[in-house]
Design a protein around this motif. Structure first.
Motif, PDB file in Angstrom:
ATOM      1  N   MET A  68      34.865 -15.964  -1.724  1.00 25.57           N
ATOM      2  CA  MET A  68      33.563 -14.779  -2.641  1.00 25.57           C
ATOM      3  C   MET A  68      33.548 -13.459  -2.160  1.00 25.57           C
ATOM      4  SD  MET A  68      33.540 -16.241  -5.301  1.00 25.57           S
ATOM      5  CE  MET A  68      32.300 -15.008  -6.307  1.00 25.57           C
ATOM      6  N   LEU A  69      33.242 -14.203  -0.307  1.00 31.55           N
ATOM      7  CA  LEU A  69      33.268 -13.317   0.915  1.00 31.55           C
ATOM      8  C   LEU A  69      33.871 -12.086   0.867  1.00 31.55           C
ATOM      9  CD1 LEU A  69      32.037 -15.453   3.672  1.00 31.55           C
ATOM     10  CD2 LEU A  69      30.448 -13.321   2.603  1.00 31.55           C
ATOM     11  N   GLY A  70      35.220 -12.330   0.663  1.00 30.85           N
ATOM     12  CA  GLY A  70      36.126 -11.088   0.954  1.00 30.85           C
ATOM     13  C   GLY A  70      36.491 -10.365  -0.479  1.00 30.85           C
ATOM     14  N   LEU A  71      36.151 -11.487  -1.946  1.00 36.93           N
ATOM     15  CA  LEU A  71      36.195 -10.184  -2.977  1.00 36.93           C
ATOM     16  C   LEU A  71      35.562  -9.435  -3.423  1.00 36.93           C
ATOM     17  CD1 LEU A  71      36.785 -13.645  -5.355  1.00 36.93           C
ATOM     18  CD2 LEU A  71      38.519 -11.854  -5.312  1.00 36.93           C
ATOM     19  N   PHE A  72      33.800  -9.460  -2.179  1.00 34.58           N
ATOM     20  CA  PHE A  72      33.225  -9.330  -3.050  1.00 34.58           C
ATOM     21  C   PHE A  72      32.867  -7.833  -1.943  1.00 34.58           C
ATOM     22  CE2 PHE A  72      29.973 -13.452  -4.124  1.00 34.58           C
ATOM     23  CZ  PHE A  72      30.362 -12.664  -5.157  1.00 34.58           C
ATOM     24  N   ARG A  73      33.477  -8.769  -1.010  1.00 32.45           N
ATOM     25  CA  ARG A  73      34.104  -7.190   0.406  1.00 32.45           C
ATOM     26  C   ARG A  73      34.898  -6.156  -0.268  1.00 32.45           C
ATOM     27  NH1 ARG A  73      33.625  -5.568   5.373  1.00 32.45           N
ATOM     28  NH2 ARG A  73      35.351  -4.606   6.270  1.00 32.45           N
ATOM     29  N   ASP A  74      36.347  -6.730  -0.892  1.00 39.91           N
ATOM     30  CA  ASP A  74      36.911  -5.556  -1.624  1.00 39.91           C
ATOM     31  C   ASP A  74      36.173  -4.611  -2.494  1.00 39.91           C
ATOM     32  OD1 ASP A  74      38.974  -6.721  -0.039  1.00 39.91           O
ATOM     33  OD2 ASP A  74      39.586  -7.802  -1.305  1.00 39.91           O
ATOM     34  N   ALA A  75      35.407  -5.524  -3.759  1.00 37.52           N
ATOM     35  CA  ALA A  75      34.296  -4.712  -4.771  1.00 37.52           C
ATOM     36  C   ALA A  75      33.803  -3.644  -3.711  1.00 37.52           C
ATOM     37  CB  ALA A  75      33.345  -5.571  -5.276  1.00 37.52           C
ATOM     38  N   ILE A  76      33.319  -3.542  -2.914  1.00 43.65           N
ATOM     39  CA  ILE A  76      32.204  -2.569  -2.362  1.00 43.65           C
ATOM     40  C   ILE A  76      32.799  -1.837  -2.273  1.00 43.65           C
ATOM     41  CG2 ILE A  76      30.932  -1.757  -0.316  1.00 43.65           C
ATOM     42  CD1 ILE A  76      30.278  -4.526   0.250  1.00 43.65           C
ATOM     43  N   PHE A  77      33.690  -1.299  -1.659  1.00 41.86           N
ATOM     44  CA  PHE A  77      35.054  -0.283  -1.136  1.00 41.86           C
ATOM     45  C   PHE A  77      35.261  -0.468  -2.416  1.00 41.86           C
ATOM     46  CE2 PHE A  77      35.592  -2.712   3.040  1.00 41.86           C
ATOM     47  CZ  PHE A  77      35.507  -1.338   4.093  1.00 41.86           C
ATOM     48  N   ALA A  78      35.819  -1.029  -3.377  1.00 42.19           N
ATOM     49  CA  ALA A  78      36.296  -0.438  -4.497  1.00 42.19           C
ATOM     50  C   ALA A  78      35.354   0.360  -5.440  1.00 42.19           C
ATOM     51  CB  ALA A  78      37.266  -1.405  -5.516  1.00 42.19           C
ATOM     52  N   CYS A  79      34.451  -0.079  -5.067  1.00 41.95           N
ATOM     53  CA  CYS A  79      33.034   1.365  -5.410  1.00 41.95           C
ATOM     54  C   CYS A  79      33.054   2.833  -5.720  1.00 41.95           C
ATOM     55  CB  CYS A  79      31.626   0.850  -5.488  1.00 41.95           C
ATOM     56  SG  CYS A  79      30.134   1.877  -6.241  1.00 41.95           S
ATOM     57  N   PRO A  80      33.248   3.661  -6.241  1.00 43.01           N
ATOM     58  CA  PRO A  80      33.428   5.375  -5.475  1.00 43.01           C
ATOM     59  C   PRO A  80      32.003   5.407  -5.319  1.00 43.01           C
ATOM     60  CG  PRO A  80      32.895   4.970  -8.164  1.00 43.01           C
ATOM     61  CD  PRO A  80      32.671   3.666  -7.704  1.00 43.01           C
ATOM     62  N   LEU A  81      30.800   5.115  -5.373  1.00 49.11           N
ATOM     63  CA  LEU A  81      29.920   5.793  -4.630  1.00 49.11           C
ATOM     64  C   LEU A  81      29.906   4.808  -3.320  1.00 49.11           C
ATOM     65  CD1 LEU A  81      27.338   5.233  -7.439  1.00 49.11           C
ATOM     66  CD2 LEU A  81      28.271   7.095  -6.858  1.00 49.11           C
ATOM     67  N   THR A  82      30.496   4.084  -2.824  1.00 48.20           N
ATOM     68  CA  THR A  82      30.667   3.498  -1.020  1.00 48.20           C
ATOM     69  C   THR A  82      31.137   4.568  -0.783  1.00 48.20           C
ATOM     70  OG1 THR A  82      31.473   1.510  -2.351  1.00 48.20           O
ATOM     71  CG2 THR A  82      31.208   1.309   0.192  1.00 48.20           C
ATOM     72  N   LYS A  83      30.296   5.086   0.833  1.00 51.15           N
ATOM     73  CA  LYS A  83      30.630   5.609   1.142  1.00 51.15           C
ATOM     74  C   LYS A  83      31.394   4.779   2.717  1.00 51.15           C
ATOM     75  CE  LYS A  83      26.788   8.397   3.468  1.00 51.15           C
ATOM     76  NZ  LYS A  83      26.417   8.904   4.199  1.00 51.15           N
ATOM     77  N   THR A  84      32.708   5.126   3.018  1.00 46.08           N
ATOM     78  CA  THR A  84      33.725   3.276   3.007  1.00 46.08           C
ATOM     79  C   THR A  84      34.074   3.828   4.691  1.00 46.08           C
ATOM     80  OG1 THR A  84      35.046   5.150   2.172  1.00 46.08           O
ATOM     81  CG2 THR A  84      35.062   3.418   1.332  1.00 46.08           C
ATOM     82  N   TYR A  85      33.759   4.746   5.451  1.00 49.10           N
ATOM     83  CA  TYR A  85      34.046   5.520   6.634  1.00 49.10           C
ATOM     84  C   TYR A  85      32.757   4.734   7.576  1.00 49.10           C
ATOM     85  CZ  TYR A  85      31.017   9.854   5.686  1.00 49.10           C
ATOM     86  OH  TYR A  85      29.471  10.181   5.543  1.00 49.10           O
ATOM     87  N   GLN A  86      31.409   4.338   6.839  1.00 48.93           N
ATOM     88  CA  GLN A  86      29.909   3.610   6.579  1.00 48.93           C
ATOM     89  C   GLN A  86      30.535   2.058   7.126  1.00 48.93           C
ATOM     90  OE1 GLN A  86      27.811   4.538   8.948  1.00 48.93           O
ATOM     91  NE2 GLN A  86      28.324   6.949   9.150  1.00 48.93           N
ATOM     92  N   PRO A  87      29.265   1.495   8.022  1.00 51.14           N
ATOM     93  CA  PRO A  87      30.147   0.730   8.296  1.00 51.14           C
ATOM     94  C   PRO A  87      29.845  -1.278   7.075  1.00 51.14           C
ATOM     95  CG  PRO A  87      28.776   0.839   9.792  1.00 51.14           C
ATOM     96  CD  PRO A  87      28.831   1.953   9.036  1.00 51.14           C
ATOM     97  N   VAL A  88      30.864  -1.817   6.260  1.00 49.76           N
ATOM     98  CA  VAL A  88      30.271  -2.667   4.968  1.00 49.76           C
ATOM     99  C   VAL A  88      30.098  -4.054   5.321  1.00 49.76           C
ATOM    100  CG1 VAL A  88      31.512  -3.087   2.724  1.00 49.76           C
ATOM    101  CG2 VAL A  88      31.934  -0.679   4.088  1.00 49.76           C
ATOM    102  N   LEU A  89      29.180  -4.560   5.307  1.00 46.42           N
ATOM    103  CA  LEU A  89      29.490  -6.040   5.329  1.00 46.42           C
ATOM    104  C   LEU A  89      28.698  -7.049   4.115  1.00 46.42           C
ATOM    105  CD1 LEU A  89      28.825  -7.710   7.854  1.00 46.42           C
ATOM    106  CD2 LEU A  89      26.670  -7.146   8.282  1.00 46.42           C
ATOM    107  N   VAL A  90      29.367  -8.304   4.835  1.00 41.38           N
ATOM    108  CA  VAL A  90      28.992  -9.097   2.957  1.00 41.38           C
ATOM    109  C   VAL A  90      28.755 -10.344   3.802  1.00 41.38           C
ATOM    110  CG1 VAL A  90      29.620 -10.502   1.423  1.00 41.38           C
ATOM    111  CG2 VAL A  90      30.930  -8.513   0.853  1.00 41.38           C
ATOM    112  N   THR A  91      26.985 -10.962   3.945  1.00 42.36           N
ATOM    113  CA  THR A  91      26.882 -12.130   4.476  1.00 42.36           C
ATOM    114  C   THR A  91      26.400 -13.012   3.602  1.00 42.36           C
ATOM    115  OG1 THR A  91      24.468 -11.587   4.258  1.00 42.36           O
ATOM    116  CG2 THR A  91      26.082 -10.630   6.302  1.00 42.36           C
ATOM    117  N   VAL A  92      26.255 -14.135   3.735  1.00 48.16           N
ATOM    118  CA  VAL A  92      26.176 -15.519   3.109  1.00 48.16           C
ATOM    119  C   VAL A  92      25.408 -16.430   3.963  1.00 48.16           C
ATOM    120  CG1 VAL A  92      28.315 -16.607   3.703  1.00 48.16           C
ATOM    121  CG2 VAL A  92      26.676 -17.162   1.096  1.00 48.16           C
TER     122      VAL A  92
END
Length: 269
Positions: free
Chosen positions: A191-215
């Motif tokens: 789920m951590l990996g899938l959620f992280r991929d989902a963030i990068f797939a969002c067209p509104l994400t600033k991908t050159y800034q840090p992306v983090l998923v915590t649980v």
């Protein structure tokens, strides 16, 4: 010397001087009004740091115009001698101190705000539980616009004894967090990996800034926090909604139930 000095200072004031001073004040007021109206319109057409820098220039320009107006008007009304200046400004400060104590407090705080810049136009701040974008900074108060498009006026005097949270601090980087609670019985690593991929797939994400998923294991279930930066701070509500929707879709595809904390509390009761 008090009353006598003030009378001497005011003795040079004539009707012509008053009209001239009034003309200067009106011209300065119109200039400030034009800038306050025109700059936000121009800034709305820009994005990123140029927009924030342009908005931040408005209160500084207004302060500059006010100072220059005082410098121009005082010599028009009063003969610019040392004794006259001391008498006039001393009497003015005493009168303002007694008659407009709270206003003066906010005014001084406003000057401190322009110097320290704890917030600027374009910043997203939270004060006393109110969150929104700083739309304008006046001499006495700042105006913020909430995500529900409500305008809130915040006196600068609150700076003295209130905690202030600034989300982007003069930049176009505003971290957003989408929280989802899941039933504990699932593959956390997947789920951590899938959620992280989902963030990068969002067209509104600033991908050159840090992306983090915590649980974290909470009483309500497994709490996932999807942290990322939207392309524009103004897009934060749509960005969080998009991330939440993508997370919900992943949960549906994986057969992992989402849970609601208020619902669980009601079930226990």
């Amino acid at each position: 010397m008090g009353d006598f000095g003030i009378k001497d200072a005011l003795s040079s004031i004539t009707s012509e001087a008053l009209l001239e001073a009034l003309a200067v004040i009106v011209a300065a007021s119109l200039l400030i009004l034009m800038v306050q109206k025109a700059v936000p319109v121009l800034a709305a057409k820009l994005s990123g740091k140029p927009r924030l820098y342009l908005l931040a220039s408005v209160p500084l320009f207004r302060l500059l115009v006010i100072v220059l107006t005082i410098i121009v008007v005082v010599p028009i009304l009063v003969e610019p001698s040392f004794e006259n200046m001391i008498a006039i400004f001393g009497a003015l400060g005493l009168a303002l101190g007694f008659a407009f104590k709270d206003y003066a407090n906010s005014l001084i705080a406003g000057i401190v705000t322009l110097y320290e810049m704890p917030y600027r136009p374009g910043d997203w701040i939270e004060v006393n539980g109110r969150y929104g974008e700083v739309r304008s900074i006046g001499t006495r108060a700042a105006e913020i616009v909430t995500l529900d498009d409500t305008v809130i006026v915040i006196p600068h005097s609150l700076l003295w004894n209130t905690l202030l949270a600034n989300g982007n601090d003069g930049t176009d980087n505003l971290m957003c967090v989408a929280e989802v609670f899941l039933d504990p019985n699932h593959d956390v690593g997947r789920m951590l990996g899938l959620f992280r991929d989902a963030i990068f797939a969002c067209p509104l994400t600033k991908t050159y800034q840090p992306v983090l998923v915590t649980v974290a294991a909470r009483e309500a279930g497994m709490c996932y926090r999807l942290k990322a930066y939207p392309l524009e701070p103004r897009e934060q509500a749509r960005f969080i909604s998009d991330l939440t929707a993508r997370a919900a879709e992943i949960c549906g595809d994986e057969g992992v139930p989402m849970v609601s904390y208020p619902y669980l509390q009601a079930q226990k009761a």
